[in-house]
Enzyme design. Structure first.
Site, short mmCIF file in Angstrom:
data_model
loop_
_atom_site.label_atom_id
_atom_site.label_comp_id
_atom_site.label_asym_id
_atom_site.label_seq_id
_atom_site.Cartn_x
_atom_site.Cartn_y
_atom_site.Cartn_z
N ASN A 69 0.86 -1.19 0.00
CA ASN A 69 0.00 0.00 0.00
C ASN A 69 0.89 1.23 0.00
O ASN A 69 1.48 1.60 1.01
CB ASN A 69 -0.86 -0.05 1.28
CG ASN A 69 -1.90 1.04 1.31
OD1 ASN A 69 -1.90 1.95 0.49
ND2 ASN A 69 -2.80 0.94 2.27
N ARG A 86 -2.28 -1.28 -4.11
CA ARG A 86 -3.36 -0.30 -4.07
C ARG A 86 -3.09 0.80 -5.10
O ARG A 86 -2.00 1.37 -5.15
CB ARG A 86 -3.45 0.33 -2.68
CG ARG A 86 -4.37 1.52 -2.62
CD ARG A 86 -4.62 1.94 -1.20
NE ARG A 86 -5.27 3.24 -1.18
CZ ARG A 86 -4.77 4.31 -0.59
NH1 ARG A 86 -3.60 4.25 0.03
NH2 ARG A 86 -5.43 5.44 -0.62
N HIS A 138 -11.26 6.23 -1.18
CA HIS A 138 -11.30 5.44 0.06
C HIS A 138 -12.19 4.21 -0.09
O HIS A 138 -12.67 3.65 0.89
CB HIS A 138 -11.83 6.26 1.27
CG HIS A 138 -10.93 7.37 1.70
ND1 HIS A 138 -11.41 8.60 2.10
CD2 HIS A 138 -9.58 7.44 1.81
CE1 HIS A 138 -10.40 9.39 2.42
NE2 HIS A 138 -9.27 8.71 2.26
N ARG A 147 -6.92 19.48 3.37
CA ARG A 147 -7.80 19.86 2.25
C ARG A 147 -9.04 20.58 2.77
O ARG A 147 -9.58 20.22 3.82
CB ARG A 147 -8.25 18.64 1.45
CG ARG A 147 -7.15 17.88 0.80
CD ARG A 147 -7.73 16.81 -0.13
NE ARG A 147 -6.71 15.92 -0.61
CZ ARG A 147 -6.65 14.62 -0.30
NH1 ARG A 147 -7.58 14.07 0.45
NH2 ARG A 147 -5.69 13.88 -0.78
N GLU A 150 -7.07 -1.49 5.06
CA GLU A 150 -7.00 -1.52 3.60
C GLU A 150 -6.24 -2.74 3.11
O GLU A 150 -6.58 -3.34 2.08
CB GLU A 150 -6.32 -0.25 3.09
CG GLU A 150 -7.27 0.93 3.14
CD GLU A 150 -6.60 2.27 2.90
OE1 GLU A 150 -5.40 2.41 3.18
OE2 GLU A 150 -7.31 3.18 2.44
#
Ligand code: ADP
Length: 373
Positions: A7, A62, A151, A212, A359
């Site tokens: 990942n 990923r 996500h 962000r 994940e």
């Protein structure tokens, strides 16, 4: 089946060797702040497996953006890699390092099947009304403008884990999954499928995040372009790296923001109020869009660890019969052995849960099912 999940983020790499049937992690390594030294970090992470490739049956990678084309895991070969490379403009910070890591991993572990798992793929089920922006059709078509969502690997993991934990058929659940990490997004999941999500064409839309801004009136950007002469790169830097919690308080670390707010820092008080208000707006919107909600789940760094943020996000939801148990919320501790915690009061009709983000396990399981195992 044993799958190695790799990942690769914009600044860190995680690798985990997983047993996909038990979900157990057999080995795990993280490399943080790798910056321009990604190649050597990947080499280092793969070194133990190079000598003993028989210990692994597949490698899962990923990829943040799969564009229109990649809506499920895909086995990697040169042609597929070339196609993924063409999508790099859609995720310039994330796709290129992941592709570089894949090249390295394929060279280091040539005897194994390698798979790409996409963060956008889970949202390929968005209905048209949630996917499209209200821009002229010819503009949307010409530039491929639409919402993708991100996500997805973790949101799908949350949906599956929640259904298994509650022993309820995923087809019968309406889930609101709140992934609150440094990047953050909320997804509405109905019958196991993503039906709306807060990130859009890029990861900029939606929640107040670490760095962000999330939702901003697009008119603000026009104003900044016109009056301050900001060009695209400067706006990109402003919205992606200097806004959100960092822009409001000087740090994107929620732990520090909570401490400073406690000590009376008004910038931090405001940042938490805005952060929570935005999450609540999405919870409300998605509960209405799905005609109700059965589960609200919190996941990723802030969602898993911050009892304060969870409590604030769930305040005054008694009208939808979502009632937090403050003691359960305060004492929830997630681990690999206990990846889900119940936060709801016995009177709560909506299941309130904290779910450990994983994940790597989701990627490994996706690769295993693509291999047919
Ligand atoms: P990424 O999106 O980079 O994977 P994470 O999911 O690890 O990020 O989330 C990082 C965020 O989680 C940071 O803002 C960090 O401050 C926050 N966080 C981690 N632990 C806690 C905690 N105990 N309380 C509040 N926030 C926390």
């Amino acid at each position: 089946m044993r799958v190695l999940a790799l990942n690769c983020g914009s600044s860190s790499v995680k690798s985990a060797l997983l047993d996909t049937s038990s979900g157990r992690r057999l080995q795990e390594v993280h490399a943080e702040n790798v910056g321009s030294d990604l190649d050597s970090a990947v080499d280092l992470l793969l070194a133990p497996y190079r000598a003993d490739q028989g210990a692994i049956e597949a490698v899962a990678h990923r990829i943040v953006h799969g564009g229109e084309k990649f809506v499920e895991p895909v086995r990697l070969d040169d042609a597929v890699l070339a196609e993924i490379e063409q999508l790099s403009h859609l995720a310039p910070l994330h796709n290129p390092p992941a592709l570089a890591a894949i090249q390295h991993a394929r060279a280091a572990l040539p005897g194994l099947p390698h798979f790409a798992v996409f963060d956008t793929a889970f949202h390929s089920t968005l209905p048209d009304h949630a996917r499209e922006y209200a821009l002229p059709a010819d503009v949307r078509r010409r530039y491929g403008i639409r919402r993708f969502g991100f996500h997805g690997i973790n949101h799908s993991h949350v949906a599956r884990s929640v259904a298994a934990h509650l022993e309820i058929d995923p087809q019968k659940l309406r889930i609101i999954s709140c992934h609150l990490g440094n990047g953050a997004s909320v997804t509405a999941i109905e019958q196991g499928r993503s039906v709306d999500t807060s990130m859009g064409m890029t990861p900029l839309e939606g929640l107040v995040m670490g760095t962000r801004a999330g939702d901003v009136d697009p008119g603000v950007l026009l104003q900044l372009q016109r009056s301050d002469d900001l060009d695209a790169d400067e706006l990109d830097d402003l919205l992606n790296k200097r806004s959100g919690l960092k822009g409001l308080t000087g740090t994107n670390d929620m732990r520090e923001i909570e401490q400073r707010a406690n000590a009376g820092d008004q910038d931090c008080v405001l940042a938490i109020d805005m952060y929570v208000h935005r999450v609540r707006k999405y919870i409300g919107a998605y509960a209405v869009a799905m005609g109700g909600v059965d589960v609200i789940a919190f996941t990723a760094g802030v969602g898993e660890h911050s009892a304060l943020i969870r409590r604030r996000c769930l305040e005054r939801l008694e009208f939808i019969c979502a009632v937090l148990d403050p003691t359960r919320n305060d004492s929830a501790k997630l681990s690999t052995e206990h990846p889900i915690a119940n936060l709801g009061a016995p009177s709560s009709r909506v299941h309130l849960l904290a779910v450990r983000a994983d994940e790597e396990l989701a990627m490994a399981r996706a690769a295993a099912s693509a291999l047919g195992k």
